[in-house]
Design an enzyme around this catalytic site. Structure first.
Site, PDB file in Angstrom:
ATOM      1  N   HIS A   1      35.626  11.291  13.740  1.00  0.00           N
ATOM      2  CA  HIS A   1      35.521  10.604  15.029  1.00  0.00           C
ATOM      3  C   HIS A   1      34.269   9.729  15.023  1.00  0.00           C
ATOM      4  CE1 HIS A   1      36.613   9.906  19.086  1.00  0.00           C
ATOM      5  NE2 HIS A   1      35.566  10.521  19.635  1.00  0.00           N
TER       6      HIS A   1
ATOM      7  N   ASP B   1      31.472   8.675  24.907  1.00  0.00           N
ATOM      8  CA  ASP B   1      32.633   8.575  24.020  1.00  0.00           C
ATOM      9  C   ASP B   1      33.658   7.663  24.663  1.00  0.00           C
ATOM     10  OD1 ASP B   1      34.668   8.791  22.280  1.00  0.00           O
ATOM     11  OD2 ASP B   1      34.741  10.982  22.245  1.00  0.00           O
TER      12      ASP B   1
ATOM     13  N   CYS C   1      39.073   5.327  17.646  1.00  0.00           N
ATOM     14  CA  CYS C   1      37.672   5.601  17.937  1.00  0.00           C
ATOM     15  C   CYS C   1      36.715   4.559  17.378  1.00  0.00           C
ATOM     16  CB  CYS C   1      37.298   6.986  17.450  1.00  0.00           C
ATOM     17  SG  CYS C   1      37.679   7.266  15.715  1.00  0.00           S
TER      18      CYS C   1
END
Lengths: 328, 654
Positions: B449, B465, B405
Site C-alpha cells: 500500500h 490515506d 493507492c
C-alpha cells in the site's frame, strides 16, 4: 586423465601386493578354510569408492553453499542426500553379511579349457542383490532371493594338470548406490582335479596288445555279437531290455566292435616324446578309446588300470595321469 | 562399462526431474530443449546405439554458454547460473555412455535440484524438490548389475531410493539441526541469491505496484503480544519517499540516523513480533509508528526500520509501536524545504487547483480536507488503471479519475506540496488477514500500500490515506479481496482456504526456513546449555550421528548371532568335557555307544558304568529316536548330566 589413472594403478598394484605379503593380518590373506563359509562382520571390509568420494566432495560444496546463503531448505536437501548416502553403506552391508558359501562343486576339466566352478550360496533370511564374484579380472554377478540356495558358475581356466586351487576369491558389491565397496575374501579349501590337456591332433589309438591292424571306428560293425552284464557307463541304447527282463539283471548287447581287442596305452612306449607330451597323448588316447568304446589298459609303469571301459575307468585313468609327478 | 538402456532411462528421468524443478524461470529455448532433446536422445540410443560425436556436442555447449550470456549478461548470479547448470545437465545426457558418465550426471542432477531451492522455499516446493532425490537415488541403484527381480526393476529401484531416503532421515535431521550456521557469510552477499522479484520497491511511481498487488504470496506474519489492532490501524510503514522527479517518488537523500523524528505516544505501546518471508527486501516494516525495535534492527530518521549491515538473513524481530501518536512535532527547515519541493514543468493543472485551495482555505487542515473530499466524490479504485503520460498527476486528477493507492497518494502529496503543505509519500503494507488458529496476522504482498503523511502545525506528521477516501472497503477488507479485482464467491472461498492453510506455511517458515545461528544457539537449552557455541553444536552433532550410526549398525548386523545353541548338544558336550577332564581319551568323532564302550572298558566299576549307560541311552533316545526332542525331557537329561559325577578317586588311566 587416462594416463594418470593408469599411472596410479601402476603404482597402487605393487603397493597392494607388498602390503598383502607383509601384512597378512591387514589385508586378510586368508588361509584356506573349510566350508561352509559365512560372511560376518569380522571379515567384511568397506571402503568408499571413487564415486563415493566425489559425491562427498560435491555434498560438502553444496552444504557450504547452502550455509553461506542461509538457505535452510537447500541445506535440508543436501542433508537428506548425505543421510541416504551414509545409510547406503548399512543397506549394502546388511545385504552382504550373513551370506553363506555352502558348497563348491568341481567340474570335470582339462588343463587349458574354460570351465565353471560352481559355488553354492545360501541367502539366509535376507534377499541379496547385486553380488559379484571376482577371480582374476572377471566379475560374475548374481542375486539371491530370500532363503534361496543357488549355484553360481565362476569361470576358471586352469593351465596345469593336477590339483587346481582357485585360491582367494573376492566376493564384493557396491550396492545399493555405488558409493561404498563392500568386500570379503573367501578362500574355500577346495581343489579341483584338472585332467591333463589332451593332445590336439593325436595319432590314432595304437593297435591291440600285439599291434594288430587299425581299430574300426566307433559305430562300425554294429553286428550283434552277444550279451554281457551291464557295466556302469554303458550307453542306455545298448541295453537289451527284453533280455534283461528275463534275466532279472541288466544285459547289454555287445557288438562286434566293442569286443575288439583291448588296447594298451603304455607310457613307456612313448619314450621319444617329452614327458608332458606323453601325458597329453595318453589323455587324448583315453578319450579316443572311450569314444570308440574300445576297452583299454593304461600302463604308467608303476601302476596300471584296466583293461576296462566306462566313466569310472576313464576317471581313474585321467586322475592318475593328472597326478603324475612332474618330470624332474 | 557401457550403460544399459534401463539405467540410461533412469539417468534421463532424474535429469528431467531436476530441470523441471526450474521450469518456472527457465528461458523458453531451454524448456524446448528439455522437451525435444531428452526423448530424441532416448530414441537415438535405442535405435542407433552410437555415441554422439564431439563435433556435434561442442557447438551445442558453446551455443548454450552464448545463449546464457546473451540473455543474462553473464554466467554467474542466480538465474544465469541455474540456467547454465540446467543446460549443462541436458548436454551431459548427450555424452553419457558409460557408468562413470551416468554417475557424474546423477551427482550433477542433485546439484541442479538444490539450486532450484534458490527460487522458492515454501513447504510444498521444498517437498517436491526433496522427492526429486528419489529418481536420483533410484538411478544410482539402477547402475547395479544384478537386480533381484529383473522383471520389476523400476519398482525395485524406486523402492530402494525411497527406502534409503527414509533411512537417512534421522541422520539428515540431526545434521540439519546441528550443523553450525554461519552468522556472517563466508563469501558474497547473502542476498545475492535471494529472489529480487517480489516485494516493495524503494521507489514509487503510479502504476508501479501493478504486479505486486496481484501477488498473493505471503510477505510477513505478525504475532501480537496483547490486543490486535483493528484493520484500519494496521499500517505497516516500510519506506518514506520524499523526492519527486515528475514521474517517480524516491528517497534520493539517505536519511541519517542521528536525528530521529520525535514521537509523543498517546496510547500504551503495542509490542509484536514480525516474521519476514525469506525473499523480503532489504528494508523492514513496523506498525505506524515504531517506537523501538529489537537488535539488530536500526531505526532511521523518518521512523522506518532497516537491517544492520551484514544482517540480511534477519527474518524475525520485535517492534514496539504507538498507534496513537504525534510524530515529528517540529519540522527542521531543511526537511520542510524538502517536503515542499516539486519539479518544475509538471502538472500545471494540479498546481492551479492547489493554488485555488490555498486561497480559499483557512489553514492546512482545510486543504487536506478539500483534497480528501475531492477524492471521495469522483474517483474509482481499480487495479487496471489507464496508462498515464508526462503529466501523470494532471491526467489522473482531471482525465482518467481511476487508479489505486499509488495514484492517489502520488496525486495527493503533489497537491499538498503545491498548496504549501509539507507532505511525503509512505509505502508499506496495510491490512492483513487474522489467522484465528495460529493467532497471527498474515500480510501478503498484495497488501502492499502507499499513503501519505502531511505535516500540520501542532500535530506533526499526520497519516492521510487518500485511497481510503475512495474505497474504504480496501482498507477494511484487505486480504480477503480477490486478486483479480472482480469479486467472485469461489475465488473468495479459495483465498479464505489459503489463508487458513497458511498456518502450515508459517510453521515451516518458522521452524525450517528461518532456522539461523541465533535460533540454533537455543537448541541445547533442554540440556542446560543456554547459548550453544559452535563447539557444543559440533559435539551435539557428533553424539547424535554416533547414536544414529550405532542404531544403523545394530540394524545392519541384525540376525548376526550364531545359531542358537542346541541344549541337548550342549549337555552332551559338557558330559564329554567332564570325562576328558577326568582323563578319558575321547576323540571328537567318537559316537555315543563307542564312547560308552570305551569308558566301560577303561574302568572296572560296574555301577559307574551303569549310571553312565543310562545317560548315554537317554541322549541317544532323544537325539536319534524322535523327530524333535521334548523340551522337558531334554532339560531333565541336562540336569542329570550336570549332577552325574564319577566317584572320587576314579580316574581313567593308561
Amino acid at each position: 586423465m587416462n594416463a594418470v589413472t593408469r599411472l596410479a594403478q601402476g603404482l597402487m598394484q605393487p603397493l597392494l601386493a607388498l602390503a598383502e605379503r607383509r601384512l597378512p593380518a591387514l589385508t586378510r590373506l586368508r588361509s584356506p578354510e573349510a566350508l561352509p563359509i559365512r560372511l560376518h562382520r569380522r571379515r567384511i571390509y568397506v571402503l568408499p569408492t571413487m564415486f563415493g568420494i566425489s559425491l562427498a566432495v560435491l555434498l560438502v560444496i553444496m552444504q557450504l553453499g547452502a550455509l553461506n546463503y542461509a538457505n535452510n531448505p537447500a541445506l535440508l536437501l543436501t542433508c537428506m542426500l548425505a543421510g541416504a548416502a551414509c545409510m547406503s553403506l548399512f543397506a549394502g552391508f546388511s545385504a552382504f553379511s550373513g551370506l553363506e558359501l555352502v558348497a563348491v562343486a568341481a567340474p570335470e576339466c582339462h588343463a587349458g579349457e574354460r570351465c565353471e566352478l560352481a559355488l553354492e550360496f545360501k541367502a539366509g533370511a535376507r534377499a541379496r542383490a547385486h553380488l559379484r564374484l571376482r577371480l582374476g579380472n572377471d566379475d560374475t554377478v548374481f542375486a539371491l532371493a530370500r532363503d534361496e540356495v543357488r549355484r553360481v558358475g565362476l569361470p576358471i581356466q586352469p593351465s596345469r594338470r593336477g590339483w587346481f586351487r582357485p585360491g582367494r576369491i573376492k566376493l564384493w558389491t557396491d550396492q545399493p548406490l555405488g558409493l561404498f565397496v563392500i568386500w570379503s575374501w573367501i578362500h574355500p579349501d577346495v581343489g579341483v582335479l584338472v585332467y591333463p590337456r589332451a593332445e590336439a591332433s593325436a595319432p590314432p589309438l595304437p593297435r591291440g596288445a600285439q599291434g594288430s591292424g587299425p581299430l574300426p571306428a566307433a559305430g562300425d560293425g554294429e553286428e550283434f555279437a552277444g550279451l554281457r552284464d551291464y557295466r556302469r557307463g554303458d550307453p542306455q541304447r545298448q541295453i537289451a531290455w527284453k533280455a534283461s527282463a528275463r534275466h532279472e539283471s541288466l544285459l547289454v548287447r555287445e557288438s562286434e566292435s566293442s569286443r575288439a581287442p583291448t588296447v594298451t596305452l603304455r607310457i613307456a612306449d612313448l619314450g621319444q616324446l617329452d614327458f608332458e607330451q606323453r601325458i597329453a597323448r595318453l589323455t587324448a588316447w583315453v578319450l579316443a578309446a572311450e569314444a570308440a568304446q574300445t576297452p583299454y589298459r593304461l600302463d604308467l609303469g608303476h601302476e596300471s588300470f584296466g583293461p576296462a571301459l566306462g566313466d569310472g575307468h576313464r576317471r581313474a585313468c585321467l586322475k592318475a595321469l593328472a597326478l603324475l609327478p612332474d618330470a624332474t | 562399462m557401457r550403460l544399459e538402456r534401463h539405467a540410461f532411462e533412469w539417468v534421463c528421468a532424474a535429469a528431467a526431474v531436476a530441470v523441471a524443478i526450474h521450469l518456472g524461470h527457465l528461458p523458453v529455448w531451454l524448456v524446448v530443449g528439455l522437451i525435444v532433446l531428452v526423448p530424441m536422445r532416448l530414441l537415438q540410443r535405442r535405435h542407433d546405439g552410437r555415441s554422439i560425436p564431439a563435433w556435434l556436442r561442442m557447438p551445442l555447449l558453446a551455443g548454450l554458454v552464448a545463449a546464457v550470456v546473451v540473455r543474462y549478461g553473464n554466467i554467474f548470479g542466480r538465474d544465469a547460473g541455474s540456467t547454465l547448470a540446467c543446460g549443462l545437465l541436458l548436454l551431459k545426457l548427450l555424452e553419457t555412455e558409460r557408468i562413470r558418465d551416468a554417475r557424474a550426471a546423477l551427482g550433477f542432477a542433485a546439484f541442479v535440484l538444490m539450486s532450484g531451492l534458490l527460487f522458492g522455499q515454501s513447504l510444498g516446493f521444498t517437498a517436491v524438490v526433496c522427492l526429486g532425490l528419489i529418481p536420483i537415488l533410484a538411478g544410482m541403484n539402477a547402475l547395479q548389475p544384478a537386480p533381484l527381480n529383473p522383471l520389476r526393476r523400476v519398482r525395485g529401484e524406486l523402492l530402494a531410493g525411497a527406502r534409503l531416503l527414509g533411512l537417512g532421515l534421522p541422520l539428515a535431521l540431526a545434521a540439519f539441526l546441528f550443523l553450525p550456521r554461519l552468522s556472517a557469510p563466508l563469501w558474497g552477499s547473502p542476498g545475492a541469491f535471494q529472489s529480487q522479484r517480489t516485494g516493495l520497491s524503494d521507489e514509487m511511481s503510479p502504476g508501479g505496484f501493478g504486479e505486486l498487488l496481484l501477488d498473493d504470496t505471503p510477505a510477513l506474519r505478525v504475532g501480537f503480544d496483547g490486543r490486535v489492532p483493528p484493520s484500519r490501524q494496521r499500517y505497516f510503514r516500510a519506506l518514506v519517499l520524499w523526492d519527486f522527479d515528475g514521474r517517480t517518488w524516491t528517497n534520493a537523500e539517505p536519511p541519517t540516523r542521528d536525528a530521529i523524528e520525535t514521537v509523543a505516544s498517546r496510547s500504551p505501546p503495542l509490542t509484536y513480533e514480525i516474521t519476514l518471508e525469506p525473499n523480503f527486501g532489504p528494508w523492514l516494516v513496523g506498525l505506524d509508528v515504531p517506537l523501538r525495535a529489537s537488535e539488530p534492527v536500526r531505526m532511521r530518521a523518518d521512523r522506518t526500520l532497516r537491517r544492520e549491515r551484514r544482517q540480511s538473513d534477519l527474518r524475525q524481530y520485535r517492534v514496539e509501536s504507538a498507534l496513537d501518536y504525534v510524530l515529528g512535532e517540529s519540522l527542521a527547515a531543511h526537511d520542510r524545504a524538502r517536503a515542499l519541493r516539486l519539479p518544475e514543468g509538471f502538472n500545471p493543472r494540479a498546481r492551479e487547483l492547489a493554488d485555488e485551495w490555498r486561497a480559499q482555505a483557512r489553514d492546512d487542515a482545510a486543504i487536506v480536507a478539500a483534497a480528501i473530499e475531492r477524492f471521495g466524490t469522483d474517483y474509482t479504485y481499480t487495479l487496471a488503471p489507464p496508462l498515464l503520460g508526462r503529466h501523470s498527476v494532471d491526467e489522473f486528477l482531471f482525465d482518467t479519475h481511476a487508479g489505486y493507492c499509488e495514484h492517489f497518494s502520488s496525486a495527493f502529496v503533489f497537491l499538498m506540496r503545491a498548496a504549501g503543505v509539507p507532505a511525503r509519500v509512505v509505502t508499506g503494507y496495510q491490512g492483513g488477514w487474522w489467522n484465528e488458529v495460529g493467532d497471527y496476522l498474515l500480510v501478503r504482498q498484495s497488501d502492499a500500500h502507499a499513503w501519505a503523511e502531511v505535516w500540520l502545525q501542532g500535530r506533526g506528521w499526520v497519516r492521510v490515506d487518500p485511497t481510503a477516501a475512495v474505497d474504504p472497503a480496501r482498507i477494511v477488507r484487505s486480504s480477503s479481496r480477490t486478486s483479480s479485482g472482480a469479486p467472485s464467491a469461489v475465488a473468495d472461498w479459495l483465498l479464505g482456504l489459503r489463508n487458513q492453510l497458511d498456518i502450515v506455511n508459517r510453521l515451516w517458515t518458522q521452524s525450517v526456513v528461518q532456522f539461523n545461528a541465533l535460533r540454533q544457539q537455543s537448541l541445547l537449552q533442554p540440556f542446560g546449555i543456554e547459548r550453544a557455541q559452535q563447539r557444543d553444536l559440533l559435539l551435539g552433532l557428533a553424539v547424535f550421528i554416533a547414536l544414529v550410526l550405532l542404531l544403523a549398525t545394530a540394524w545392519a548386523m541384525r540376525g548376526q548371532r550364531a545359531q542358537p545353541v542346541d541344549r541337548l548338544d550342549a549337555a552332551w558336550n559338557s558330559l564329554c568335557a567332564y570325562l576328558r577332564k577326568r582323563g578319558a581319551d575321547i576323540p571328537p568323532q567318537l559316537g555315543p555307544f563307542d564312547l560308552l564302550a570305551r569308558v566301560e572298558s577303561g574302568m572296572g566299576d560296574r555301577t559307574v558304568a551303569a549310571n553312565l549307560s543310562a545317560l548315554v541311552h537317554g541322549y541317544v533316545q532323544l537325539r536319534y529316536a524322535c523327530m524333535e526332542a521334548d523340551a522337558t525331557a531334554v532339560n531333565d537329561l541336562a540336569r542329570r548330566i550336570r549332577r552325574w559325577r564319577l566317584p572320587a578317586g576314579v580316574r581313567f588311566g593308561a
